[in-house]
Design an enzyme around this catalytic site. Structure first.
Site, short mmCIF file in Angstrom:
data_model
loop_
_atom_site.label_atom_id
_atom_site.label_comp_id
_atom_site.label_asym_id
_atom_site.label_seq_id
_atom_site.Cartn_x
_atom_site.Cartn_y
_atom_site.Cartn_z
N GLY A 226 35.85 43.51 69.25
CA GLY A 226 34.66 43.64 68.40
C GLY A 226 33.40 43.38 69.19
O GLY A 226 33.46 43.05 70.38
N ASP A 227 32.28 43.52 68.50
CA ASP A 227 30.98 43.39 69.15
C ASP A 227 30.16 42.35 68.41
O ASP A 227 29.93 42.48 67.20
CB ASP A 227 30.30 44.77 69.10
CG ASP A 227 28.96 44.77 69.82
OD1 ASP A 227 28.58 43.72 70.39
OD2 ASP A 227 28.31 45.82 69.81
N HIS A 247 23.39 30.56 74.14
CA HIS A 247 22.63 30.45 75.39
C HIS A 247 22.71 31.72 76.24
O HIS A 247 22.08 31.80 77.28
CB HIS A 247 23.04 29.20 76.18
CG HIS A 247 24.31 29.31 76.96
ND1 HIS A 247 24.65 28.43 77.96
CD2 HIS A 247 25.35 30.20 76.89
CE1 HIS A 247 25.82 28.77 78.47
NE2 HIS A 247 26.27 29.83 77.84
N ASP A 248 23.49 32.71 75.77
CA ASP A 248 23.60 33.97 76.53
C ASP A 248 22.54 34.99 76.12
O ASP A 248 22.38 36.01 76.80
CB ASP A 248 24.97 34.63 76.28
CG ASP A 248 26.10 33.92 77.00
OD1 ASP A 248 25.81 33.08 77.87
OD2 ASP A 248 27.27 34.20 76.68
C1 LIG Z 1 29.72 32.27 78.13
S1 LIG Z 1 31.20 33.03 77.61
C2 LIG Z 1 31.80 31.87 76.42
C3 LIG Z 1 33.29 31.87 76.29
C4 LIG Z 1 33.87 30.83 75.32
N1 LIG Z 1 33.25 30.91 74.01
C5 LIG Z 1 33.75 29.44 75.89
O1 LIG Z 1 32.90 28.64 75.44
O2 LIG Z 1 34.52 29.11 76.82
C6 LIG Z 1 30.58 34.36 76.61
C7 LIG Z 1 31.66 35.27 76.07
O3 LIG Z 1 31.04 36.27 75.23
C8 LIG Z 1 31.74 37.48 75.40
N2 LIG Z 1 30.86 38.61 75.00
C9 LIG Z 1 29.79 39.10 75.67
N3 LIG Z 1 29.24 40.12 74.98
C10 LIG Z 1 29.98 40.29 73.88
C11 LIG Z 1 29.91 41.20 72.77
N4 LIG Z 1 28.94 42.13 72.69
N5 LIG Z 1 30.83 41.10 71.80
C12 LIG Z 1 31.83 40.16 71.87
N6 LIG Z 1 31.94 39.26 72.88
C13 LIG Z 1 31.03 39.33 73.86
C14 LIG Z 1 32.09 37.50 76.87
O4 LIG Z 1 33.16 38.40 77.16
C15 LIG Z 1 32.41 36.03 77.14
O5 LIG Z 1 33.78 35.78 77.04
#
Ligand SMILES: C[S@@+](CC[C@H](N)C(=O)[O-])C[C@H]1O[C@@H](n2cnc3c(N)ncnc32)[C@H](O)[C@@H]1O
Length: 338
Positions: A226-227, A247-248
């Site tokens: 999903g997104d 934070h992303d």
């Molecule tokens: C910083 S990591 C955090 C991973 C986990 N929640 C943790 O705290 O260990 C961010 C996660 O968001 C996912 N992500 C990025 N863009 C995304 C999107 N559009 N939809 C779903 N997941 C996404 C990435 O694949 C990554 O695994």
């Protein structure tokens, strides 16, 4: 010029030289020096050079630096072993080890040049002009090394989060952007009646399935492609977890993510935000510095407790509560009104 306080005398030089410890740490993880000292130590430098196939002069320099950094100890004169904390955190395949995180520094070191690029372009720039998540979609090795790094950084905080979270009555949790499932694993263990759905991008789905299987938790954990930016997420969850997600993304996207989490929750449901928070003065240093990682890797930044509290309240959450969990980590929890 204002007077320099005695405790500030070496602040600039110490900051300048600190990068060598970080680089030496990553080199020790990548070349197996920590693993070898753990498996076979104490060793002399000649024995360590032979065991790793590395150059004796290099090993000598590395040992001297790591002894100064208190990661290696001279057990007997001329014979070296790991300090207890290095044995826990720098060795691969140890539970909760940071080796997977540190190892990624070799390819993606937060170098001055990369930070300059971030300063000039606004980032993210860790993979040149390519969006990091799109890059992971086309390069499984990068996706794997990122998942491993997230697993390493999240493992110990995950246990503490599971202890701090009140999910006794929850049955369905959405772990949005949950990576390979490190936090869901800890939550599933702590709450055997909880089912965790991990919403992730396609390249991460196999990592989730593998981890759930390895941990014997396939019944309690499922992966959902999903997104995060879809108009809505699947709904009716008792809890939604956003760990290292806000934070992303930009502040505007963070507002939207929290609103989507609100919609995905059943009345009375709980939103859990897991982040390394910064205080008014920008500290603690370890969390303030993560802003540079966020610059080159993402569109986001580190948040403060007050900012997250406002974000949650503005989205309609009540009873917002902030709890320090492990190390630099905190849990911010809010309830959707019944
Ligand atoms: C910083 S990591 C955090 C991973 C986990 N929640 C943790 O705290 O260990 C961010 C996660 O968001 C996912 N992500 C990025 N863009 C995304 C999107 N559009 N939809 C779903 N997941 C996404 C990435 O694949 C990554 O695994």
């Amino acid at each position: 010029m204002d007077e320099i306080k005695p405790e500030d005398e070496l602040r600039v030089y110490d900051s300048y030289v600190a990068g060598r410890l970080s680089a030496g740490l990553a080199a020790g993880v990548r070349t197996g020096l920590f693993d070898t000292l753990h498996a076979k130590g104490p060793l002399t430098r000649v024995e360590l050079a032979h065991a790793t196939g590395l150059h004796e002069r290099g090993v000598r320099a590395w040992l001297s630096a790591m002894v100064a950094g208190q990661l290696v100890i001279e057990a007997q004169p001329g014979s070296y072993g790991l300090s207890p904390v290095a044995a826990r955190d720098c060795v691969r395949d140890q539970p909760g080890s940071l080796a997977g995180l540190i190892d990624m520094e070799i390819e993606n070191f937060l170098s001055p040049a990369l930070i300059v690029e971030g300063l000039q372009e606004g980032g993210p720039c860790v993979y040149g002009n390519s969006d990091p998540w799109a890059e992971h979609a086309t390069d499984p090795a990068k996706a794997r090394s990122f998942s491993d790094a997230m697993h390493a950084i999240s493992m110990r905080p995950a246990e503490a989060l599971a202890q701090a979270a009140n999910l006794t009555d929850a049955r369905r949790l959405l772990d949005a952007g949950g990576g390979s499932g490190t936090i869901s694993v800890a939550l599933a263990r702590a709450f055997p009646k909880l089912h965790c759905t991990i919403l992730e991008i396609a390249p991460v789905l196999p990592h989730i399935e593998e981890r759930a299987q390895e941990e014997g938790l396939s019944e309690q954990i499922s992966a959902l492609e999903g997104d995060l930016f879809a108009d809505s997420w699947p709904g009716d969850f008792d809890a939604v977890l956003l760990s290292q997600i806000l934070h992303d993304w930009s502040d505007e996207e963070a507002v939207r993510l929290v609103r989507r989490a609100f919609q995905a929750l059943a009345p009375g449901g709980t939103l859990l935000i897991h982040e390394k928070l910064v205080t008014q003065d920008g500290g603690p240093l370890a969390n303030g510095l993560v802003n540079l990682d966020m610059l080159v890797w993402t569109e986001g930044r580190q948040w403060s407790a007050d900012e997250l509290e406002s974000l949650l309240k503005d989205a309609g959450f009540e009873s917002v509560d902030v709890t320090a969990t492990y190390g630099y980590w905190s849990l911010v929890a809010g309830t959707k009104p019944s």
